[in-house]
Design a protein around this motif. Structure first.
Motif, PDB file in Angstrom:
ATOM      1  N   SER A  90      -3.981  12.461  39.117  1.00  0.00           N
ATOM      2  CA  SER A  90      -3.383  11.268  38.105  1.00  0.00           C
ATOM      3  C   SER A  90      -3.626  10.300  38.657  1.00  0.00           C
ATOM      4  CB  SER A  90      -1.873  11.738  37.646  1.00  0.00           C
ATOM      5  OG  SER A  90      -1.729  13.005  37.167  1.00  0.00           O
ATOM      6  N   ALA A  91      -3.610   9.218  38.030  1.00  0.00           N
ATOM      7  CA  ALA A  91      -3.597   7.761  38.431  1.00  0.00           C
ATOM      8  C   ALA A  91      -3.100   6.677  37.494  1.00  0.00           C
ATOM      9  CB  ALA A  91      -4.914   7.165  38.768  1.00  0.00           C
ATOM     10  N   ASP A  92      -2.403   5.726  37.941  1.00  0.00           N
ATOM     11  CA  ASP A  92      -1.805   4.819  37.119  1.00  0.00           C
ATOM     12  C   ASP A  92      -2.804   3.549  36.873  1.00  0.00           C
ATOM     13  OD1 ASP A  92       0.944   5.271  36.435  1.00  0.00           O
ATOM     14  OD2 ASP A  92       1.300   5.128  38.514  1.00  0.00           O
ATOM     15  N   PHE A  93      -3.061   3.248  35.601  1.00  0.00           N
ATOM     16  CA  PHE A  93      -3.924   2.171  35.287  1.00  0.00           C
ATOM     17  C   PHE A  93      -3.226   0.881  35.149  1.00  0.00           C
ATOM     18  CE2 PHE A  93      -6.631   5.641  35.305  1.00  0.00           C
ATOM     19  CZ  PHE A  93      -8.122   5.242  35.340  1.00  0.00           C
ATOM     20  N   LYS A  94      -3.844  -0.241  35.448  1.00  0.00           N
ATOM     21  CA  LYS A  94      -3.263  -1.608  35.154  1.00  0.00           C
ATOM     22  C   LYS A  94      -4.587  -2.235  34.158  1.00  0.00           C
ATOM     23  CE  LYS A  94      -0.808  -2.414  39.397  1.00  0.00           C
ATOM     24  NZ  LYS A  94      -0.764  -3.078  40.560  1.00  0.00           N
ATOM     25  N   PRO A  95      -4.354  -3.297  33.345  1.00  0.00           N
ATOM     26  CA  PRO A  95      -5.030  -3.705  32.487  1.00  0.00           C
ATOM     27  C   PRO A  95      -6.512  -4.022  33.081  1.00  0.00           C
ATOM     28  CG  PRO A  95      -3.165  -4.736  32.231  1.00  0.00           C
ATOM     29  CD  PRO A  95      -3.062  -3.857  33.334  1.00  0.00           C
ATOM     30  N   GLY A  96      -6.740  -4.352  34.156  1.00  0.00           N
ATOM     31  CA  GLY A  96      -8.019  -4.716  34.722  1.00  0.00           C
ATOM     32  C   GLY A  96      -8.770  -3.257  35.439  1.00  0.00           C
ATOM     33  N   THR A  97      -8.103  -2.283  35.489  1.00  0.00           N
ATOM     34  CA  THR A  97      -8.660  -0.994  36.188  1.00  0.00           C
ATOM     35  C   THR A  97      -9.668  -0.551  35.423  1.00  0.00           C
ATOM     36  OG1 THR A  97      -6.366  -0.700  37.376  1.00  0.00           O
ATOM     37  CG2 THR A  97      -7.902   0.950  37.276  1.00  0.00           C
ATOM     38  N   SER A  98     -10.904  -0.035  35.840  1.00  0.00           N
ATOM     39  CA  SER A  98     -11.733   0.597  35.331  1.00  0.00           C
ATOM     40  C   SER A  98     -12.415   1.756  36.275  1.00  0.00           C
ATOM     41  CB  SER A  98     -12.877  -0.335  34.772  1.00  0.00           C
ATOM     42  OG  SER A  98     -14.035   0.443  34.373  1.00  0.00           O
ATOM     43  N   SER A 156     -19.525  10.469  45.133  1.00  0.00           N
ATOM     44  CA  SER A 156     -19.898  10.743  43.675  1.00  0.00           C
ATOM     45  C   SER A 156     -20.365   9.511  42.957  1.00  0.00           C
ATOM     46  CB  SER A 156     -18.377  11.449  43.001  1.00  0.00           C
ATOM     47  OG  SER A 156     -17.355  10.437  43.516  1.00  0.00           O
ATOM     48  N   PRO A 157     -20.988   9.586  41.843  1.00  0.00           N
ATOM     49  CA  PRO A 157     -21.443   8.169  41.284  1.00  0.00           C
ATOM     50  C   PRO A 157     -20.535   7.775  40.372  1.00  0.00           C
ATOM     51  CG  PRO A 157     -22.033  10.486  40.081  1.00  0.00           C
ATOM     52  CD  PRO A 157     -21.392  10.878  41.274  1.00  0.00           C
ATOM     53  N   VAL A 158     -19.638   7.105  40.974  1.00  0.00           N
ATOM     54  CA  VAL A 158     -18.297   6.479  40.372  1.00  0.00           C
ATOM     55  C   VAL A 158     -18.451   4.952  40.837  1.00  0.00           C
ATOM     56  CG1 VAL A 158     -17.152   8.605  39.830  1.00  0.00           C
ATOM     57  CG2 VAL A 158     -16.657   7.087  41.980  1.00  0.00           C
ATOM     58  N   ILE A 159     -17.915   4.158  39.968  1.00  0.00           N
ATOM     59  CA  ILE A 159     -17.588   2.592  40.378  1.00  0.00           C
ATOM     60  C   ILE A 159     -16.261   2.426  39.867  1.00  0.00           C
ATOM     61  CG2 ILE A 159     -18.330   0.245  39.821  1.00  0.00           C
ATOM     62  CD1 ILE A 159     -21.141   1.324  39.050  1.00  0.00           C
ATOM     63  N   VAL A 160     -15.409   1.789  40.870  1.00  0.00           N
ATOM     64  CA  VAL A 160     -14.052   1.538  40.497  1.00  0.00           C
ATOM     65  C   VAL A 160     -13.902  -0.024  40.487  1.00  0.00           C
ATOM     66  CG1 VAL A 160     -11.616   2.013  41.275  1.00  0.00           C
ATOM     67  CG2 VAL A 160     -13.196   3.837  41.329  1.00  0.00           C
ATOM     68  N   ILE A 161     -13.408  -0.607  39.691  1.00  0.00           N
ATOM     69  CA  ILE A 161     -13.059  -1.712  39.617  1.00  0.00           C
ATOM     70  C   ILE A 161     -11.459  -1.945  39.542  1.00  0.00           C
ATOM     71  CG2 ILE A 161     -13.252  -3.913  38.467  1.00  0.00           C
ATOM     72  CD1 ILE A 161     -16.162  -2.965  37.503  1.00  0.00           C
ATOM     73  N   GLY A 162     -10.971  -2.880  40.284  1.00  0.00           N
ATOM     74  CA  GLY A 162      -9.384  -2.923  40.051  1.00  0.00           C
ATOM     75  C   GLY A 162      -8.688  -1.796  41.241  1.00  0.00           C
ATOM     76  N   HIS A 209     -16.524  -2.509  31.740  1.00  0.00           N
ATOM     77  CA  HIS A 209     -17.103  -3.780  32.166  1.00  0.00           C
ATOM     78  C   HIS A 209     -18.614  -4.146  32.103  1.00  0.00           C
ATOM     79  CE1 HIS A 209     -13.423  -5.249  34.238  1.00  0.00           C
ATOM     80  NE2 HIS A 209     -12.989  -4.002  34.597  1.00  0.00           N
ATOM     81  N   GLU A 210     -19.222  -3.088  31.276  1.00  0.00           N
ATOM     82  CA  GLU A 210     -20.812  -3.028  31.028  1.00  0.00           C
ATOM     83  C   GLU A 210     -21.091  -4.362  30.347  1.00  0.00           C
ATOM     84  OE1 GLU A 210     -21.319   0.305  27.898  1.00  0.00           O
ATOM     85  OE2 GLU A 210     -22.019   0.684  29.661  1.00  0.00           O
ATOM     86  N   SER A 211     -22.398  -4.551  30.553  1.00  0.00           N
ATOM     87  CA  SER A 211     -22.652  -5.978  29.921  1.00  0.00           C
ATOM     88  C   SER A 211     -23.311  -5.635  28.372  1.00  0.00           C
ATOM     89  CB  SER A 211     -23.842  -6.556  30.721  1.00  0.00           C
ATOM     90  OG  SER A 211     -24.821  -5.687  30.799  1.00  0.00           O
TER      91      SER A 211
END
Length: 1051
Positions: free
Chosen positions: A765-773, A930-936, A888-890
């Motif tokens: 599990s993880a806690d997400f904030k508004p900017g977390t992706s 692993s092919p993951v991108i974490v922002i925030g 966050h994708e364009s």
């Protein structure tokens, strides 16, 4: 030394005690030996002192203690330096051959030399007159003629009865029993004098307490002129009085102990228990009753008595209760109170705890505090210990100083000495380390101008001492005797001329740390730090807890592939208590697990049929069998089954898995010693019975594990080890975890699961904030087509979609919200949204959320199910990415999705799974591979689980008595699911699945035909606020019309 013989004709206690008197500032010590010594026989006493050590012997029993004797008294206690106080329990009996350092004290007393005499002491020993009588059973009674006290009436012409006087002494172990009964004259009723709850009672009047202690107690009953008195042990405090309104005068017969066994008996009625014990000194109207004449049938009558002897037996001396169990007894048996001992059974022989963390883990338990009993029924006490259930099962033993200790130069101090006290004693530590496959302890030394081992050629300034009490001059990461640190062994020290970083003696801080892994030297008991006296010297050290993993005994197994093959071991010694435990698996219908023979005695455990285990033995009372039948459950199913057999002086018991155990009581007063003299046969037999085919594992006798593997290596027809553990333990792998066979045990592969942990049971599990992706990116279509791999996991997945399965758990106070967004390379998307009606309290959890696209089903919450018809003309292929939290994708987002996405997601996401991948698990546990991108900000949390990931802040203590036999309890998991039931369940599930999919496809075509992609609402009627179609904003005119090739699903 002091030697003497003594005999006791009439003494109010049963043990001989030696008392030593000290000054008032010293303590009083009592050493007690012997039992029931007041049996009118001579007993030998010896007291020997050598250099302050005192040996105290009574007959053949001895005790040893350190003692200084100032003065010795015979027959009583008299303390030196204080007022002479004679004990009220002084000796009453005869002493002879009384020697003190070969000097005859009796001769000195006769001559009045160096001996003072107090009280009535004579130098003759008369024969005792006491004649006891034993009431041995339910038919025992003694009947004597009644004799009421008489006097002449007022005229002096007639003699009338005015009362009764009866006294006696008794001793017993029972708490209840009839002492005396008689009918009152003129049919005025009956009188009963009896024991109840170890108190003497006369009707409702009572006196005395604790009278079932096996010692002699006197009872006096007198009734005269309307006054009734009962006195126990001649003490005023134990006297009861009554004034009945009727005369208490005995009839013609007095009955002691019980009543005649006659249906028509009207003279004696006994509503109480019969008396079992001894009586003596019986007086009726102050006249002693001659029991020898009773024996000769000259007076009275009796049945089932042993006259002229007291047959009482002390069954608690010596005590057969083990491990601190408290012994109590009745006339015919004893009982053991095992409360708060950690052991169970008739004699407190069997430990209620497992022997290792490994055993707890393979019952499905998770990390926590557990009681461990390393040697089972052996003498080593259990201890509370932390078990860290990871891929390896670590056992952690703390000590009193695991923090970093800083040292600075101080004048006058050349060395710093630190002792470490562990939560286990030396014996427990040695047993744990010996049993473990691997042990380690981290040591760390920070230094600035403080030498450690003074390498390469100097004498070490710092060393440590382990279990062998020898100084060890190597540090963590090195090997014993090397006088090196880990960097010296690896060749990467900061100064190549030295074998430790700290030995470079630099002004900058340096560190030497590593693991000590040589089990023979562990644990670290104390550390000496030497180079701290120089100006500018600074150091800090830390010694971590002792950590061990593996249990060599738990997986120790042998495979018997011939009925004639067997292993042999030395003779099993279990004379008074014997317990045998092991696990087996087989496909054979019968066979002998083990057998040990004596001249006549034997002990054997066998599988007599596929549904029956038999434990048999003979200790001289004839063959004895205990059987456990398993009904319709066959034990030859090639799965592990646990067997535990125990035999003691009271009973024999047999346990098989979780089936009801069988118990057989031992015959009363029979033979109790099991005497064996041949070798112990395992997997076969010396009596030519059918041997065992299959595997035997973790064989333990009286807490000692037999090394089956070592003996199997040199024995034909027997192979060490036994594979195939997943058939029994595979069910412990949860949440799509896969059981993987290992030589010693098994492991759970969680690659296809969104869960982690040793059994794939821990929620990620993880806690997400508004900017977390968190964005998980798939390969492009042409790469997907070129890749022919068929392997998949929760981290990498070669995606070829047949449908979308989405499951996750969430907790949030935000609504509306975007929970999950899946995009394709063809600008298609799938979004899981939480509308305004999904608002929940922060402590409420919805679990799980499952979306199955091709079957058109939503399931929300584990307690509720809702069905929705979802249709689309376009197939959803070539998945590009799965995004958790903010996107966050364009690329272009649907306006409504974009509006929700701008707010981000605040809350908790847990166990997220999209088809065969787990994007959240990949981001948290394997971010670099692993092919993951974490922002925030993103960190693993316990928000998705009710139990914390780090168990230290909130520990729970587990014991075997807390569990009842299911997954996660303290019992082995065997035969939980039969293969036939699993097959039938699987077929039913497939059939239901196909039917639902067929119905979904039919619904899809019906909706396409009616062109009802959206539910049509009548004009002028707004949707209800609690309907799924209610918009994510409050403005009624801002509903968004989705394009024909887009699809949006609301939960």
């Amino acid at each position: 030394g002091c030697n003497t013989h003594y005999r006791v004709p009439n003494c109010p206690w049963k043990q001989l005690q030696h008392n030593n008197c000290f000054s008032r500032t010293q303590s009083h010590m009592v050493m007690s030996l012997g039992s029931l010594l007041d049996d009118q026989h001579w007993h030998h006493v010896a007291i020997e002192r050598f250099s302050g050590h005192l040996n105290f012997t009574v007959d053949k029993s001895s005790q040893r203690h350190t003692l200084k004797i100032n003065i010795i008294s015979y027959g009583g206690v008299q303390c030196h330096g204080s007022q002479r106080v004679m004990s009220r329990r002084n000796f009453h009996g005869c002493l002879e051959n009384l020697l003190w350092n070969d000097v005859n004290v009796i001769d000195l007393a006769k001559q009045q030399q160096q001996v003072s005499i107090t009280g009535n002491v004579t130098f003759t020993c008369a024969e005792p007159v006491s004649v006891p009588v034993t009431f041995a059973g339910a038919q025992s009674f003694l009947q004597l003629p009644g004799a009421a006290q008489q006097q002449r009436d007022g005229s002096g012409d007639a003699v009338v009865a005015v009362g009764v006087a009866i006294s006696l002494q008794f001793r017993t172990w029972n708490r209840a029993g009839l002492l005396l009964t008689f009918d009152l004259q003129q049919q005025a009723g009956s009188l009963w004098l009896y024991l109840s709850e170890a108190r003497v009672r006369l009707q409702i009047h009572k006196a005395g307490f604790g009278l079932n202690d096996g010692q002699w107690h006197s009872v006096d009953l007198t009734a005269r002129r309307g006054h009734l008195t009962i006195t126990v042990d001649k003490e005023e405090d134990s006297t009861a009085h009554a004034s009945p309104s009727f005369p208490v005068v005995s009839g013609n017969k007095l009955f002691f102990g019980g009543c005649p066994d006659s249906e028509n008996n009207q003279e004696c009625r006994n509503p109480f228990n019969v008396f079992q014990g001894c009586m003596r000194h019986i007086h009726v109207d102050n006249n002693a009753v001659d029991l020898i004449k009773v024996q000769q049938m000259l007076i009275g009558n009796y049945s089932d008595l042993q006259i002229d002897m007291c047959g009482i037996i002390d069954r608690c001396s010596p005590s057969h209760c083990e491990h601190g169990g408290r012994c109590t007894q009745s006339w015919s048996t004893f009982h053991c109170n095992c409360s708060n001992t950690g052991y169970s059974g008739a004699t407190c022989h069997s430990s209620v705890y497992e022997k290792s963390c490994e055993a707890y883990k393979h019952q499905g338990n998770t990390s926590g505090l557990y009681y461990i009993d390393v040697d089972g029924s052996g003498p080593i006490k259990s201890l509370l210990i932390y078990c860290n259930m990871t891929d390896k099962t670590w056992l952690v033993i703390q000590h009193n100083n695991t923090e970093l200790t800083k040292l600075k130069a101080s004048s006058g101090i050349n060395q710093h000495l630190a002792y470490f006290n562990y939560s286990a004693d030396t014996e427990q530590l040695w047993a744990i380390i010996t049993q473990a496959e691997h042990c380690e302890q981290e040591v760390l030394y920070h230094c600035r101008k403080s030498l450690l081992l003074n390498t390469p050629d100097g004498s070490p300034f710092t060393w440590w001492v382990g279990r062998t009490d020898e100084p060890q001059t190597y540090w963590g990461g090195a090997v014993p005797g090397s006088q090196q640190c880990g960097c010296g062994l690896q060749g990467n020290c900061i100064d190549s001329d030295h074998y430790c970083n700290c030995d470079a003696d630099r002004k900058e801080w340096a560190t030497d740390s590593g693991l000590l892994t040589h089990k023979e030297n562990l644990p670290v008991r104390w550390v000496v730090v030497g180079d701290i006296q120089r100006p500018g010297s600074e150091a800090a050290y830390r010694v971590g807890p002792l950590r061990c993993h593996g249990d060599k005994n738990f997986w120790n197994a042998a495979f018997f592939n011939k009925e004639t093959s067997y292993l042999h071991f030395p003779t099993f010694h279990g004379e008074l208590s014997a317990d045998i435990s092991f696990l087996f698996k087989t496909t054979a219908a019968s066979g002998v697990f083990l057998e040990n023979l004596g001249i006549k005695d034997f002990i054997r455990v066998e599988l007599s049929s596929p549904t029956e285990v038999v434990f048999s033995f003979d200790v001289g009372n004839g063959p004895f069998e205990v059987r456990v039948e398993t009904g319709d459950v066959a034990l030859n199913d090639d799965r592990w089954h646990r067997v535990r057999a125990e035999r003691n002086v009271k009973e024999a018991s047999l346990h098989v898995d979780a089936f009801p155990n069988a118990t057989q009581k031992a015959p009363a007063d029979g033979h109790i010693h099991l005497q064996l003299n041949s070798q112990l046969f395992v997997g076969g037999t010396a009596s030519r019975m059918k041997g065992f085919l299959g595997c035997i594992r973790s064989l333990q006798l009286n807490g000692r594990t037999l090394d089956l593997e070592e003996r199997a290596k040199i024995t034909p027809g027997v192979r060490p080890g036994c594979p195939g553990h997943c058939s029994s333990y595979g069910e412990l792998c949860q949440n799509h975890g896969r059981c993987v066979e290992m030589y010693n045990g098994f492991s759970c592969d969680c690659g296809l699961s969104a869960y982690a942990g040793p059994f794939c049971q821990r929620e990620v599990s993880a806690d997400f904030k508004p900017g977390t992706s968190v964005q998980y990116t798939f390969k492009e279509p042409y790469e997907l087509n070129r890749n022919t791999s068929t392997q998949s996991s929760s981290i990498y997945s070669d995606l070829k979609l047949q449908g979308e399965n989405v499951s996750f758990s969430f907790r949030s106070t935000q609504s509306p919200a975007l929970l999950l967004y899946v995009s394709s390379y063809y600008r298609e998307y799938l979004a899981v949204l939480l509308n305004r009606n999904g608002k929940r309290r922060s402590d409420f959890k919805i679990q799980p959320v499952i979306l199955v696209l091709f079957c058109n089903l939503f399931q929300i919450d584990q307690h509720e199910r809702e069905d929705f018809n979802l249709t689309s003309d376009a197939e959803f292929n070539a998945i590009k990415s799965v995004v958790l939290g903010k996107v966050h994708e364009s690329g272009e987002l649907d306006p409504e999705i974009a509006r929700l996405n701008s707010q981000g997601f605040s809350g908790c996401l847990s166990v997220v799974q999209f088809n065969s991948i787990a994007p959240l698990k990949a981001a948290l546990l394997y971010p670099n591979t692993s092919p993951v991108i974490v922002i925030g900000s993103l960190a693993e949390s316990t928000c998705g689980s009710s139990s914390p990931a780090n168990p230290y802040p909130a520990e729970t203590t587990h014991s075997l008595s807390d569990h009842s036999g299911t997954v996660g309890t303290g019992e082995p998991i065997v035969n939980a699911i039969k293969s036939d039931s699993a097959l039938i369940g699987g077929v039913i599930a497939v059939v239901i699945f196909v039917i639902l999919c067929a119905l979904a496809i039919m619904a899809r075509f019906l909706y396409r035909w009616k062109e009802t992609f959206h539910t049509q609402e009548p004009q002028g009627i707004k949707p209800e606020a609690d309907s799924p179609e209610y918009p994510f904003h409050s403005e009624p005119t801002s509903q968004n019309i989705l394009s024909e090739n887009q699809k949006e699903y609301f939960i």
